[in-house]
Design a protein around this motif. Structure first.
Motif, PDB file in Angstrom:
ATOM      1  N   UNK A   2      18.340 -14.240  -8.314  1.00  0.00           N
ATOM      2  CA  UNK A   2      17.197 -15.056  -7.882  1.00  0.00           C
ATOM      3  C   UNK A   2      17.582 -16.308  -7.109  1.00  0.00           C
ATOM      4  N   UNK A   3      18.822 -16.801  -7.272  1.00  0.00           N
ATOM      5  CA  UNK A   3      19.244 -18.023  -6.591  1.00  0.00           C
ATOM      6  C   UNK A   3      20.242 -17.702  -5.486  1.00  0.00           C
ATOM      7  N   UNK A   4      19.979 -18.226  -4.304  1.00  0.00           N
ATOM      8  CA  UNK A   4      20.893 -18.078  -3.176  1.00  0.00           C
ATOM      9  C   UNK A   4      21.089 -19.436  -2.538  1.00  0.00           C
ATOM     10  N   UNK A  27      25.475 -23.889 -17.328  1.00  0.00           N
ATOM     11  CA  UNK A  27      24.743 -24.392 -18.498  1.00  0.00           C
ATOM     12  C   UNK A  27      23.596 -23.462 -18.885  1.00  0.00           C
ATOM     13  N   UNK A  28      22.964 -22.841 -17.883  1.00  0.00           N
ATOM     14  CA  UNK A  28      21.799 -21.994 -18.133  1.00  0.00           C
ATOM     15  C   UNK A  28      22.161 -20.522 -18.314  1.00  0.00           C
ATOM     16  N   UNK A  29      23.417 -20.186 -18.135  1.00  0.00           N
ATOM     17  CA  UNK A  29      23.848 -18.801 -18.305  1.00  0.00           C
ATOM     18  C   UNK A  29      23.346 -17.878 -17.221  1.00  0.00           C
ATOM     19  N   UNK A  30      23.273 -18.382 -16.005  1.00  0.00           N
ATOM     20  CA  UNK A  30      22.846 -17.559 -14.882  1.00  0.00           C
ATOM     21  C   UNK A  30      23.835 -17.742 -13.738  1.00  0.00           C
ATOM     22  N   UNK A  31      23.674 -16.973 -12.709  1.00  0.00           N
ATOM     23  CA  UNK A  31      24.565 -17.059 -11.560  1.00  0.00           C
ATOM     24  C   UNK A  31      23.786 -17.310 -10.291  1.00  0.00           C
ATOM     25  N   UNK A  32      24.510 -17.348  -9.188  1.00  0.00           N
ATOM     26  CA  UNK A  32      23.865 -17.502  -7.889  1.00  0.00           C
ATOM     27  C   UNK A  32      24.719 -16.821  -6.832  1.00  0.00           C
ATOM     28  N   UNK A  33      24.088 -16.457  -5.751  1.00  0.00           N
ATOM     29  CA  UNK A  33      24.770 -15.925  -4.577  1.00  0.00           C
ATOM     30  C   UNK A  33      24.912 -17.045  -3.575  1.00  0.00           C
ATOM     31  N   UNK A  34      25.862 -16.889  -2.686  1.00  0.00           N
ATOM     32  CA  UNK A  34      26.038 -17.857  -1.610  1.00  0.00           C
ATOM     33  C   UNK A  34      26.108 -17.095  -0.288  1.00  0.00           C
ATOM     34  N   UNK A  35      25.441 -17.643   0.725  1.00  0.00           N
ATOM     35  CA  UNK A  35      25.469 -17.030   2.049  1.00  0.00           C
ATOM     36  C   UNK A  35      25.844 -18.081   3.084  1.00  0.00           C
ATOM     37  N   UNK A  36      26.898 -17.801   3.842  1.00  0.00           N
ATOM     38  CA  UNK A  36      27.279 -18.637   4.967  1.00  0.00           C
ATOM     39  C   UNK A  36      26.415 -18.203   6.150  1.00  0.00           C
ATOM     40  N   UNK A  60      17.555 -21.196  -2.154  1.00  0.00           N
ATOM     41  CA  UNK A  60      16.426 -20.275  -2.223  1.00  0.00           C
ATOM     42  C   UNK A  60      16.262 -19.813  -3.671  1.00  0.00           C
ATOM     43  N   UNK A  61      15.042 -19.798  -4.125  1.00  0.00           N
ATOM     44  CA  UNK A  61      14.697 -19.246  -5.437  1.00  0.00           C
ATOM     45  C   UNK A  61      13.779 -18.065  -5.179  1.00  0.00           C
ATOM     46  N   UNK A  62      14.231 -16.885  -5.565  1.00  0.00           N
ATOM     47  CA  UNK A  62      13.484 -15.646  -5.300  1.00  0.00           C
ATOM     48  C   UNK A  62      13.123 -15.518  -3.824  1.00  0.00           C
ATOM     49  N   UNK A  63      14.059 -15.910  -2.954  1.00  0.00           N
ATOM     50  CA  UNK A  63      13.876 -15.749  -1.513  1.00  0.00           C
ATOM     51  C   UNK A  63      13.063 -16.828  -0.838  1.00  0.00           C
ATOM     52  N   UNK A  64      12.545 -17.775  -1.608  1.00  0.00           N
ATOM     53  CA  UNK A  64      11.730 -18.858  -1.053  1.00  0.00           C
ATOM     54  C   UNK A  64      12.507 -20.171  -1.110  1.00  0.00           C
ATOM     55  N   UNK A  65      12.331 -21.006  -0.091  1.00  0.00           N
ATOM     56  CA  UNK A  65      13.028 -22.282  -0.051  1.00  0.00           C
ATOM     57  C   UNK A  65      12.626 -23.143  -1.246  1.00  0.00           C
ATOM     58  N   UNK A  66      13.609 -23.596  -1.978  1.00  0.00           N
ATOM     59  CA  UNK A  66      13.375 -24.429  -3.159  1.00  0.00           C
ATOM     60  C   UNK A  66      13.742 -25.877  -2.875  1.00  0.00           C
ATOM     61  N   UNK A  67      14.905 -26.109  -2.294  1.00  0.00           N
ATOM     62  CA  UNK A  67      15.337 -27.468  -1.967  1.00  0.00           C
ATOM     63  C   UNK A  67      16.355 -27.398  -0.838  1.00  0.00           C
ATOM     64  N   UNK A  68      16.556 -28.523  -0.185  1.00  0.00           N
ATOM     65  CA  UNK A  68      17.553 -28.579   0.880  1.00  0.00           C
ATOM     66  C   UNK A  68      18.233 -29.938   0.876  1.00  0.00           C
ATOM     67  N   UNK A  69      19.422 -29.958   1.469  1.00  0.00           N
ATOM     68  CA  UNK A  69      20.337 -31.110   1.540  1.00  0.00           C
ATOM     69  C   UNK A  69      20.973 -31.444   0.211  1.00  0.00           C
ATOM     70  N   UNK A  70      20.269 -31.240  -0.891  1.00  0.00           N
ATOM     71  CA  UNK A  70      20.847 -31.419  -2.224  1.00  0.00           C
ATOM     72  C   UNK A  70      20.045 -30.574  -3.204  1.00  0.00           C
TER      73      UNK A  70
END
Length: 85
Positions: A2-4, A27-36, A60-70
């Motif tokens: 869900x997180x990219x 801390x939350x026991x989840x992972x994330x993907x990273x895309x260059x 991105x959270x579930x493909x939608x922009x969640x936050x940027x720059x930080x």
């Protein structure tokens, strides 16, 4: 996943966001993907760089922009908790 995290090479803000996101996810026991976004464009998909390349890093959270720059940590934790309930 869900997180990219959208990043590019040699981006100090991207490195900071990656570190922050890795800590939160551990801390939350989840992972994330990273895309260059530049690598994706070189591999034939310029759409992500065209849309997000001017404000990296972008989370991105579930493909939608969640936050940027930080990483907006309080918002992310709240949104992930809602998503899991």
């Amino acid at each position: 996943m869900p997180l990219t995290l959208l990043t590019r090479a040699d981006c100090s803000a991207c490195a900071t966001a990656r570190t922050d996101l890795a800590r939160i996810c551990a801390e939350l026991g989840t992972g994330f993907d990273e895309m260059d976004v530049d690598r994706a464009a070189d591999d034939g998909d310029p759409s992500v760089r065209a849309e997000f390349g001017d404000r990296l890093p972008v989370l991105l959270l579930d493909g939608e922009e969640h936050s940027y720059w930080e990483i907006d940590e309080p918002r992310l934790r709240t949104d992930l908790a809602r998503r899991d309930s």
